[in-house]
Design a protein around this motif. Structure first.
Motif, PDB file in Angstrom:
ATOM      1  N   SER A 330     174.909   5.647 119.175  1.00  0.00           N
ATOM      2  CA  SER A 330     175.162   6.078 117.799  1.00  0.00           C
ATOM      3  C   SER A 330     174.012   5.721 116.870  1.00  0.00           C
ATOM      4  O   SER A 330     173.937   6.236 115.755  1.00  0.00           O
ATOM      5  CB  SER A 330     176.447   5.432 117.278  1.00  0.00           C
ATOM      6  OG  SER A 330     177.557   5.799 118.059  1.00  0.00           O
ATOM      7  N   ARG A 392     174.402   1.012 107.639  1.00  0.00           N
ATOM      8  CA  ARG A 392     174.175   2.347 107.079  1.00  0.00           C
ATOM      9  C   ARG A 392     173.983   3.385 108.179  1.00  0.00           C
ATOM     10  O   ARG A 392     174.507   4.504 108.091  1.00  0.00           O
ATOM     11  CB  ARG A 392     172.964   2.317 106.150  1.00  0.00           C
ATOM     12  CG  ARG A 392     172.778   3.645 105.439  1.00  0.00           C
ATOM     13  CD  ARG A 392     171.653   3.627 104.455  1.00  0.00           C
ATOM     14  NE  ARG A 392     171.394   4.980 103.988  1.00  0.00           N
ATOM     15  CZ  ARG A 392     170.299   5.365 103.352  1.00  0.00           C
ATOM     16  NH1 ARG A 392     169.351   4.479 103.091  1.00  0.00           N
ATOM     17  NH2 ARG A 392     170.140   6.621 102.978  1.00  0.00           N
ATOM     18  N   GLN A 395     177.389   4.261 109.516  1.00  0.00           N
ATOM     19  CA  GLN A 395     178.423   4.750 108.611  1.00  0.00           C
ATOM     20  C   GLN A 395     178.005   5.934 107.753  1.00  0.00           C
ATOM     21  O   GLN A 395     178.862   6.647 107.232  1.00  0.00           O
ATOM     22  CB  GLN A 395     178.887   3.605 107.703  1.00  0.00           C
ATOM     23  CG  GLN A 395     179.560   2.465 108.435  1.00  0.00           C
ATOM     24  CD  GLN A 395     180.046   1.365 107.516  1.00  0.00           C
ATOM     25  OE1 GLN A 395     179.847   1.412 106.291  1.00  0.00           O
ATOM     26  NE2 GLN A 395     180.703   0.354 108.084  1.00  0.00           N
ATOM     27  N   ASP A 396     176.721   6.152 107.588  1.00  0.00           N
ATOM     28  CA  ASP A 396     176.237   7.206 106.691  1.00  0.00           C
ATOM     29  C   ASP A 396     176.292   8.556 107.415  1.00  0.00           C
ATOM     30  O   ASP A 396     175.503   8.835 108.322  1.00  0.00           O
ATOM     31  CB  ASP A 396     174.812   6.895 106.244  1.00  0.00           C
ATOM     32  CG  ASP A 396     174.331   7.818 105.116  1.00  0.00           C
ATOM     33  OD1 ASP A 396     174.713   9.003 105.114  1.00  0.00           O
ATOM     34  OD2 ASP A 396     173.570   7.343 104.265  1.00  0.00           O
ATOM     35  N   ALA A 397     177.214   9.403 106.997  1.00  0.00           N
ATOM     36  CA  ALA A 397     177.396  10.698 107.659  1.00  0.00           C
ATOM     37  C   ALA A 397     176.174  11.598 107.496  1.00  0.00           C
ATOM     38  O   ALA A 397     175.859  12.397 108.391  1.00  0.00           O
ATOM     39  CB  ALA A 397     178.635  11.395 107.102  1.00  0.00           C
ATOM     40  N   SER A 398     175.446  11.478 106.378  1.00  0.00           N
ATOM     41  CA  SER A 398     174.278  12.335 106.172  1.00  0.00           C
ATOM     42  C   SER A 398     173.152  11.986 107.135  1.00  0.00           C
ATOM     43  O   SER A 398     172.439  12.883 107.622  1.00  0.00           O
ATOM     44  CB  SER A 398     173.790  12.225 104.720  1.00  0.00           C
ATOM     45  OG  SER A 398     173.309  10.917 104.440  1.00  0.00           O
ATOM     46  N   ARG A 400     173.555  10.825 110.171  1.00  0.00           N
ATOM     47  CA  ARG A 400     173.946  11.378 111.472  1.00  0.00           C
ATOM     48  C   ARG A 400     173.764  12.893 111.500  1.00  0.00           C
ATOM     49  O   ARG A 400     173.270  13.454 112.484  1.00  0.00           O
ATOM     50  CB  ARG A 400     175.402  11.010 111.780  1.00  0.00           C
ATOM     51  CG  ARG A 400     175.637   9.513 111.970  1.00  0.00           C
ATOM     52  CD  ARG A 400     176.967   9.253 112.660  1.00  0.00           C
ATOM     53  NE  ARG A 400     178.091   9.822 111.932  1.00  0.00           N
ATOM     54  CZ  ARG A 400     178.723   9.208 110.933  1.00  0.00           C
ATOM     55  NH1 ARG A 400     178.332   7.996 110.546  1.00  0.00           N
ATOM     56  NH2 ARG A 400     179.747   9.787 110.336  1.00  0.00           N
ATOM     57  N   ALA A 401     174.134  13.552 110.406  1.00  0.00           N
ATOM     58  CA  ALA A 401     174.000  15.014 110.367  1.00  0.00           C
ATOM     59  C   ALA A 401     172.535  15.439 110.425  1.00  0.00           C
ATOM     60  O   ALA A 401     172.174  16.398 111.124  1.00  0.00           O
ATOM     61  CB  ALA A 401     174.659  15.558 109.094  1.00  0.00           C
ATOM     62  N   ARG A 404     171.169  15.027 113.914  1.00  0.00           N
ATOM     63  CA  ARG A 404     171.598  16.139 114.786  1.00  0.00           C
ATOM     64  C   ARG A 404     170.830  17.414 114.462  1.00  0.00           C
ATOM     65  O   ARG A 404     170.516  18.201 115.359  1.00  0.00           O
ATOM     66  CB  ARG A 404     173.104  16.363 114.629  1.00  0.00           C
ATOM     67  CG  ARG A 404     173.958  15.247 115.240  1.00  0.00           C
ATOM     68  CD  ARG A 404     175.403  15.674 115.365  1.00  0.00           C
ATOM     69  NE  ARG A 404     176.015  15.901 114.058  1.00  0.00           N
ATOM     70  CZ  ARG A 404     176.681  14.976 113.367  1.00  0.00           C
ATOM     71  NH1 ARG A 404     176.802  13.751 113.856  1.00  0.00           N
ATOM     72  NH2 ARG A 404     177.212  15.266 112.196  1.00  0.00           N
TER      73      ARG A 404
END
Length: 439
Positions: A330, A392, A395-398, A400-401, A404
């Protein structure tokens, strides 16, 4: 066609060229890899044909020399601090160029000394090999200028193959821009003089192609190519780990979000050089001990024995094949090496870079612009800082996005097999007659 590949004389740089070498070989071309004798096992271990050029020294002698050179580079870096080179690492389109004094200092203190140490001792051998074999194409790793000279000596097409963000081309452009503004008596170009001396020995005139190649192969997505060079050929980063065994624990799904942390080079012979002292690594482990994650920490055995305590959420390993472990991760914390950085991009893993290499500031800024990771210098590293960054990353979805999204961009780039076909088309237009042999 015949393809001669010339890596910068370091094992990781050999690994960087293996996927492209195999793509050319499986396309039916003859491929040979020329390198220093202590690198030949890495070449043949990858199933490729090797040619020995340069100093016939043992790995131990090489390591001793490398330690001296590392000390020399550190001294040069102190004379040419990165904090004075902000324009070089600025990724805005309207960036200010380096001054004449700044660009000259970097070439004189950092670029040219390393280039001479790595190329002078193999130049004669490499040109002799090229004259005997007559390659149609020479692919040379960034800073392996001997490959460009050998290609010019036999009229072969040639390309520089990058392993990172292309900081050296923009450095050269800034230098030439500033040089043109100087009075004639001040226009000293030590890199040109060095290359022109070698090229002239083999009947070749100097051109800027000897510095940057007739074209450049870049294995990073567009976000990490801050300058739009028309001669750049993008190629998908494909990892080659060398001999590797998949650890059995990877067969089980992680108990919690998995994080890979590595601070040393695990594919070069000799002792692993860690970016951080063991005491600092212990501080990081103490600070993240309560986080809900499975931390995989790669450390050499001697360093593992120096740790005072290993938290329950940490798995210690000596090394891991990045292409196998990163798809299960992750987040990743690493020293900014070519393989760590490229694998994190390929597998869409948000990353924390902790690096001090010359190209690190430019890499940091490109990563920040892409919104796919975080960065800090070794001097900024302590337990709380790494803990905050890890929280961060997880937990930070941006983040991870965006990681990807970069993965998708990497996978949409031409694969090495596709690039092999492009190279076939380009060679005919770039080949020339061999330079006349000097009497």
């Amino acid at each position: 066609m015949r393809v001669l590949i010339v890596p910068f004389p370091w094992k990781t740089h050999v690994f960087n060229l293996v996927p492209l070498a195999w793509s050319l070989q499986t396309a039916g071309h003859e491929v040979r890899v020329a390198g220093w004798p202590d690198l030949l096992d890495a070449v043949t271990g990858a199933g490729l044909t090797a040619l020995g050029v340069g100093p016939g020294e043992t790995p131990e002698v090489r390591r001793q020399r490398d330690r001296r050179q590392t000390s020399d580079r550190a001294a040069a870096a102190r004379r040419s601090p990165q904090e004075g080179l902000d324009p070089l690492f600025d990724i805005r389109p309207d960036r200010r160029r380096l001054s004449w004094e700044q660009a000259s200092r970097v070439f004189d203190d950092l670029v040219l000394p390393q280039a001479r140490r790595s190329n002078d001792s193999m130049m004669d051998d490499l040109v002799a090999v090229a004259r005997a074999w007559r390659p149609d194409l020479v692919l040379w790793g960034a800073k392996a200028f001997a490959g460009a000279v050998a290609a010019a000596a036999v009229g072969a097409a040639h390309a520089r193959v990058l392993y990172s963000v292309d900081v050296y081309t923009r450095l050269r452009e800034d230098f030439l821009h500033a040089k043109a503004l100087q009075p004639p008596e001040r226009r000293v170009d030590a890199l040109r003089d060095w290359l022109a001396g070698w090229a002239g020995k083999y009947g070749v005139e100097f051109s800027e192609d000897l510095v940057n190649g007739q074209f450049t192969i870049a294995p990073l997505p567009e976000a990490f190519r801050p300058d739009a060079w028309p001669t750049t050929l993008p190629v998908q980063f494909v990892p080659y780990n060398g001999p590797a065994v998949v650890p059995r624990w990877l067969a089980e799904p992680p108990r919690a979000p998995r994080v890979l942390m590595t601070f040393g080079d695990s594919v070069n012979d000799g002792p692993v050089r860690l970016l951080l002292p063991v005491e600092r690594i212990q501080e990081i482990l103490d600070s993240v001990a309560d986080l809900e994650m499975e931390l995989v920490l790669a450390l050499p055995p001697d360093s593992r024995r120096e740790l005072r305590e290993v938290p329950a959420n940490t798995r210690l390993v000596e090394s891991v094949p990045l292409s196998e472990v990163l798809p299960t991760c992750s987040a990743m914390v690493h020293h900014g090496g070519t393989w760590s950085f490229g694998c994190a991009l390929r597998y869409g893993v948000p990353q924390l870079l902790i690096g001090r290499a010359f190209d690190a500031p430019l890499k940091f800024r490109c990563l920040d612009r892409a919104g796919a990771g975080l960065a800090m210098t070794p001097a900024e590293v302590d337990g709380p800082a790494v803990r905050a960054a890890l929280v961060r990353l997880l937990q930070d979805a941006s983040l991870r996005a965006n990681a990807r999204r970069l993965r998708d961009e990497v996978l949409a780039m031409p694969a090495p097999n596709e690039l092999a076909r492009t190279l076939e088309d380009l060679v005919a237009g770039h080949r020339a007659g061999p330079a006349p042999a000097l009497r």
